[in-house]
Scaffold this motif. Sequence first.
Motif, short mmCIF file in Angstrom:
data_model
loop_
_atom_site.label_atom_id
_atom_site.label_comp_id
_atom_site.label_asym_id
_atom_site.label_seq_id
_atom_site.Cartn_x
_atom_site.Cartn_y
_atom_site.Cartn_z
N TYR A 3 80.02 43.59 84.52
CA TYR A 3 78.94 44.58 84.42
C TYR A 3 78.61 45.23 85.77
O TYR A 3 78.01 46.28 85.82
N ASP A 4 79.00 44.60 86.87
CA ASP A 4 78.68 45.14 88.19
C ASP A 4 79.74 46.16 88.60
O ASP A 4 80.86 45.79 88.94
N PRO A 5 79.39 47.45 88.58
CA PRO A 5 80.39 48.48 88.89
C PRO A 5 80.50 48.82 90.37
O PRO A 5 81.20 49.76 90.74
N THR A 6 79.83 48.06 91.22
CA THR A 6 79.84 48.33 92.65
C THR A 6 81.27 48.45 93.16
O THR A 6 82.06 47.53 93.00
N GLY A 7 81.58 49.59 93.74
CA GLY A 7 82.92 49.80 94.28
C GLY A 7 83.98 50.10 93.24
O GLY A 7 85.12 50.38 93.58
N SER A 8 83.63 50.03 91.97
CA SER A 8 84.59 50.30 90.91
C SER A 8 84.75 51.81 90.71
O SER A 8 83.84 52.58 91.01
N THR A 9 85.89 52.20 90.21
CA THR A 9 86.14 53.60 89.92
C THR A 9 86.53 53.77 88.46
O THR A 9 86.91 52.80 87.80
N ARG A 10 86.42 55.01 87.99
CA ARG A 10 86.87 55.33 86.63
C ARG A 10 88.32 54.88 86.46
O ARG A 10 88.66 54.23 85.47
N ALA A 11 89.16 55.25 87.42
CA ALA A 11 90.59 54.94 87.30
C ALA A 11 90.82 53.44 87.16
O ALA A 11 91.56 53.00 86.27
N GLU A 12 90.18 52.66 88.01
CA GLU A 12 90.36 51.20 87.98
C GLU A 12 89.87 50.61 86.66
O GLU A 12 90.56 49.83 86.01
N ALA A 13 88.67 50.99 86.25
CA ALA A 13 88.08 50.42 85.03
C ALA A 13 88.83 50.87 83.78
O ALA A 13 89.14 50.05 82.90
N PHE A 14 89.11 52.16 83.69
CA PHE A 14 89.78 52.67 82.49
C PHE A 14 91.22 52.20 82.40
O PHE A 14 91.72 51.94 81.30
N ASP A 15 91.91 52.05 83.53
CA ASP A 15 93.27 51.51 83.50
C ASP A 15 93.27 50.09 82.96
O ASP A 15 94.08 49.74 82.10
N ALA A 16 92.35 49.27 83.45
CA ALA A 16 92.26 47.88 82.98
C ALA A 16 91.90 47.84 81.50
O ALA A 16 92.51 47.10 80.72
N TRP A 17 90.91 48.64 81.11
CA TRP A 17 90.48 48.66 79.70
C TRP A 17 91.62 49.13 78.80
O TRP A 17 91.89 48.50 77.78
N GLN A 18 92.30 50.21 79.18
CA GLN A 18 93.38 50.73 78.35
C GLN A 18 94.52 49.72 78.23
O GLN A 18 95.09 49.56 77.14
#
Length: 168
Positions: free
Chosen positions: A91-106
């Motif tokens: 849940y902590d998005p600190t330092g996270s990016t769309r690319a990083e999160a969406f790549d992992a999720w996808q």
Amino acid sequence: MTTERIGPPVTGDERTMLRAFLDYHRATLAMKCDGLTDEQLRLRSMPPSTLTLLGLVRHMAEVERTWFRRVINGEDIPLVWSDSGDYQQAYDPTGSTRAEAFDAWQREVEHSQRIEREAESLDVTGYNARWDQRVSLRLVMLHLIHEYARHNGHADFLREGIDGTVGA
């Protein structure tokens, strides 16, 4: 970026309907994030909540990974963002990016879809260590539909607070 979301069919066998509703909810979460910057995706809701759209995407990557890969497929793998098994870290998005999160999720969604397609039936079971019992693929799919639907409601409010966009 615009997410294509296909409405689920109104008739069909159980597995087709479960698969379609799960994919519909996955696409809904992605739609709620369309067109937003990394900074907007990290915007928190209202105090004291620390909920963000990016945090929801990261959380759902963990949910997909846990239920399909760890439970149904029996893979001995850590969570995506926590070696200690702390689900809250996602849940902590600190330092996270769309690319990083969406790549992992996808990636996790693709694993989930493959595991579901390859399963002989919805009656296939896996071991859920937290519950100390075996659960069926049917339960997992229903649980994920419930999880996405609940969090998509959160995403509705988060997106409206960011730029006023409402509706699914």
